[in-house]
Design an enzyme around this catalytic site. Structure first.
Site, PDB file in Angstrom:
ATOM      1  N   GLU A 134     -11.507  -0.438   2.046  1.00  0.00           N
ATOM      2  CA  GLU A 134     -10.204  -0.048   1.409  1.00  0.00           C
ATOM      3  C   GLU A 134      -9.336   0.059   2.541  1.00  0.00           C
ATOM      4  OE1 GLU A 134      -7.441   2.337   1.360  1.00  0.00           O
ATOM      5  OE2 GLU A 134      -8.693   3.765   0.088  1.00  0.00           O
ATOM      6  N   CYS A 183      -3.493   6.946   1.568  1.00  0.00           N
ATOM      7  CA  CYS A 183      -3.566   5.443   1.539  1.00  0.00           C
ATOM      8  C   CYS A 183      -2.635   5.032   0.217  1.00  0.00           C
ATOM      9  CB  CYS A 183      -4.998   4.985   1.272  1.00  0.00           C
ATOM     10  SG  CYS A 183      -5.701   5.557  -0.171  1.00  0.00           S
TER      11      CYS A 183
END
Length: 502
Positions: A263, A300
């Site tokens: 990720e 994020c």
């Protein structure tokens, strides 16, 4: 943290000092020394993981669930120590760490319940048809099986939920895969206390010691050795695009390539549609400002990009600037992250017009917001790069068609947000076929910061948001990363996995 294990690695139940050391760089308090890992330690940990794999893969779902519950209990037993050292190392508020600890223990227990139910195994049985013409059919049984030892990288911005016993570790252990964790040097003390909790739970439940190891590291050697070790079968990573891509390339270049579930990064675009802006534009601006600055923008899912019609841009920019004007400075996770934020803001300032700009010094950050028209945004790929921190870019479009063109030009994202009212349904309907190809999660009338740990959650997306668009690092579907389907044809029950026997 006990004195006997302070600063040590945990290798298959043994606390190991190592030959070299590094010093932590806490936001407050005294720096501490920790052992620095190397390729030899990695090999020892991975060999132990491989040796433990067969027995661990054969454990019952109930026994693995008991292990996950025990890890959660052991983490909670160390709650005060984890919060204290985590706050000192990262500068995160105690309330944030307490909430993150609850999320960490919650997802461990969620996976315990998930494997007890057994649905994740996706068991299938096509019974034999010996009399079928023109050819008989054999007995076919399929089940998901664990893949082998897994490498997990701790994340800088989540010292608990995405690190030592975070979602990657929890889901891998739930699947029956041993785990070797590379701790993040931004929070080595917190990582080690959680490793102590995992070790205690393994001893408590009688599981093989080799199913978990934790290695400190402040250089690239540990990470490179892990992803290139021939016995590692998959990697879980949360971090920067640059670092993740380097590890991904190493995984792909192995003699036996393995999946790298990284990720990596996202600017999480927010499409603000005209009817919603007309009805509640100031409220939307305030919500965006709060999400942008949450946790100093170090999520994020931070909403770094706003896309809206040009005739609402002035009012929205003014309202956002007013909401952010008094935002206090916040401590960032590391000096390097703070430097990266300032550099990213400078890059935006070179190509876009300032809306609000505060000076940020040292490890502190205050918000920075810029504005640009859609044509300039689409002509300058650098404007679409993630700035890790409280930096936002407002992009003004001059027509619905241009908004659609901009949506088509976006790279893969973790999230995309729509702010819309009933009058925006037609435009939203035109956007949706584009947006669902761009992100793993699409949300309406909310903000992407805050990721619910649940069965239906998807935390991933097309590259560069993640390296595998079919996977998620949050939610129970995360367990699929560490499993592969195996078909057994005409095997007697005695040779089948226990979960597949009649």
């Amino acid at each position: 943290m006990t004195q006997s294990t302070h600063g040590h690695h945990l290798i298959a139940g043994d606390w190991t000092a190592g030959e070299t050391r590094f010093r932590s760089a806490p936001a407050t308090g005294q720096a501490q020394e920790f052992a620095s890992g190397n390729a030899a330690l990695v090999d020892r940990a991975v060999q132990a993981a491989e040796a433990a794999f067969a027995d661990f893969a054969a454990t019952t779902r109930a026994d693995r669930a008991a292990l996950l519950d025990a890890i959660a209990d052991q983490i909670e037993a160390r709650a005060e120590a984890i919060t204290a050292i985590g706050a000192a190392e990262t500068g995160l508020p105690e309330a944030r760490l307490q909430g993150e600890r609850g999320r960490t223990t919650g997802q461990l227990r969620l996976f315990a319940d998930h494997i007890r139910a057994g649905d994740y195994l996706d068991r299938r049985h096509d019974a034999a048809l010996p009399d079928r013409q023109p050819l008989p059919r054999p007995d076919l049984r399929m089940i998901q099986r664990p893949i082998g030892p897994v490498a997990v990288f701790g994340a800088s911005n989540f010292p608990l939920a995405f690190s030592t016993a975070g979602g990657d570790t929890a889901s891998a252990l739930a699947a029956g895969c041993p785990v070797v964790v590379k701790g993040h040097p931004a929070h080595p003390g917190a990582g080690q206390i959680v490793a102590e909790a995992v070790d205690a739970a393994i001893r408590q439940t009688g599981m093989p010691a080799g199913i978990f190891s934790f290695i400190h590291g402040d250089t690239h050697e540990v990470g490179q050795a892990l992803v290139q070790h021939p016995l590692i079968k998959a990697v879980g990573f949360t971090g920067s695009l640059r670092g993740g891509r380097a590890l991904y390339d190493l995984c792909a270049g192995r003699p036996e390539p393995i999946p790298f579930y990284g990720e990596l990064g996202s600017i999480n675009p927010c499409f603000l549609l005209p009817a919603a802006l007309a009805a509640r534009g100031a409220q939307i601006a305030q919500g965006w400002a709060a999400s942008l600055t949450m946790g100093a923008g170090q999520f994020c899912t931070n909403p770094g990009l706003v896309i809206l019609p040009a005739d609402h841009a002035d009012a929205f920019a003014d309202a956002a600037a007013a909401a952010l004007a008094e935002a206090p400075a916040q401590v960032m996770l590391t000096d390097g992250i703070a430097d990266g934020f300032r550099q990213g803001a400078e890059t935006l300032a070179a190509s876009a017009d300032p809306v609000l700009r505060h000076d940020s010094d040292g490890r502190n950050a205050r918000p920075a917001v810029f504005r640009v028209d859609a044509a300039r945004f689409m002509a300058d790929p650098g404007l679409a790069h993630e700035v890790f921190g409280p930096a936002g870019l407002i992009v003004a479009t001059d027509s619905d068609d241009q908004m659609l063109d901009l949506a088509r030009a976006l790279e893969g994202q973790l999230t995309i947000t729509l702010q819309l009212d009933a009058g925006d349904t037609a435009l939203a309907g035109r956007l949706m076929p584009v947006l669902e190809r761009k992100a793993g999660r699409i949300l309406a009338n909310g903000w992407p910061t805050g990721v619910e740990v649940a069965d239906a959650m998807v935390h991933g997306g097309p590259y560069p948001a993640s390296t595998n668009f079919g996977a998620t690092s949050v939610g129970t579907m995360a367990i699929r990363r560490w499993l592969r389907p195996v078909c057994f044809q005409n095997l007697p029950d005695a040779l089948l996995p226990a979960d597949l026997r009649d």
